[in-house]
Design an enzyme around this catalytic site. Structure first.
Site, PDB file in Angstrom:
ATOM      1  CB  CYS A  35      -0.914   0.001   1.230  1.00 55.95           C
ATOM      2  SG  CYS A  35      -1.865   1.523   1.394  1.00 55.95           S
TER       3      CYS A  35
HETATM    4  N1  MHO Z   1      -7.314  -1.055   1.560  1.00 55.43           N
HETATM    5  C1  MHO Z   1      -6.195  -0.938   2.415  1.00 55.43           C
HETATM    6  C2  MHO Z   1      -4.985  -0.341   1.713  1.00 55.43           C
HETATM    7  C3  MHO Z   1      -5.227   0.927   0.997  1.00 55.43           C
HETATM    8  S1  MHO Z   1      -3.919   1.209  -0.001  1.00 55.43           S
HETATM    9  C4  MHO Z   1      -4.164   2.677  -0.757  1.00 55.43           C
HETATM   10  C5  MHO Z   1      -6.531  -0.095   3.600  1.00 55.43           C
HETATM   11  O1  MHO Z   1      -7.600   0.480   3.608  1.00 55.43           O
HETATM   12  O2  MHO Z   1      -5.736  -0.036   4.525  1.00 55.43           O
HETATM   13  O3  MHO Z   1      -4.060   0.186  -1.057  1.00 55.43           O
END
Ligand code: MHO
Length: 222
Positions: A35
């Site tokens: 992420c």
């Molecule tokens: N969906 C995950 C990661 C977000 S990242 C921009 C979260 O909400 O922590 O992929």
């Protein structure tokens, strides 16, 4: 190299940004390491890093977006001062802050070094080989040439700082679209996420000409 470079804006309302090294004097690195919110903050606080941004790269489909990523990966792009920090220094942080030994289920989060030139490729491959010989394990993280970087949506840029809205709004109101290319925003985004030490923080604050309300709000978070 087919890479079409992102052209940074030059926000200058605040002194730290006005005095930041211009894009013509920086070098650029692009990494996929899970992420992208986390590495945006981590590299944003790193001395020698001038600007950061998050986006999508490493795939072939045109015009990816967060909800239509195609075969792209979340990446952080780092502009740095090559006299202050080396590509190898950035790679050391990269290798230490994702799991290079296992490929994640989703291509969105794969580990990848997207090199901008042959020199970067050489350093990336050397450090990957070092890691393999040190651990005796094979590294899944890929090393590929960067083709094109697509800037992510505004709400993903400097994500950590956005939870201190007084400051994020102040900077965004001044800078509009150029917010993403603010060195001040990159640093504060890193500091509110817990990166950087006290000296770095005080050095920035000594030069920070933000309104007092925004300053005290950000201090409250640190
Ligand atoms: N969906 C995950 C990661 C977000 S990242 C921009 C979260 O909400 O922590 O992929």
């Amino acid at each position: 190299m087919t890479q079409r470079a992102y052209e940074p804006a030059r926000p200058t309302d605040f002194a730290v940004d006005a005095e930041a090294l211009p894009p013509s004097a920086t070098e650029t690195a692009t990494f996929g390491m899970g992420c992208f919110w986390g590495p945006d903050a981590r590299f944003g606080a790193m001395p020698g890093v001038v600007r950061t941004r998050v986006g999508y790269a490493g795939g072939t489909e045109p015009d990816p977006s967060y909800y239509s990523l195609g075969d792209h990966t979340e990446v952080v792009q780092i502009e740095y001062d090559p006299d202050a920090v080396s590509y190898a220094d950035l790679l050391a942080v990269f290798w230490a802050n994702h799991n290079p030994m296992s490929a994640p289920r989703k291509r969105q989060y794969r580990g990848v070094v997207l090199v901008h030139d042959d020199q970067q490729r050489e350093v990336a491959e050397r450090t990957r080989a070092d890691l393999e010989s040190r651990t005796g394990q094979s590294v899944e993280t890929a090393i590929e040439a960067l083709d094109r970087f697509y800037l992510a949506e505004d709400y993903h840029q400097k994500y950590e700082l956005r939870s201190t809205p007084v400051v994020a709004d102040e900077l965004e109101d001044s800078y509009g679209d150029a917010f993403v290319d603010s060195t001040v925003a990159a640093r504060l985004n890193g500091f509110v996420a817990g990166h950087g030490d006290r000296d770095q923080l005080e050095a920035l604050f000594a030069r920070l000409d933000l309104p007092p309300a925004a300053l005290s709000e950000v201090r409250r978070r640190l």
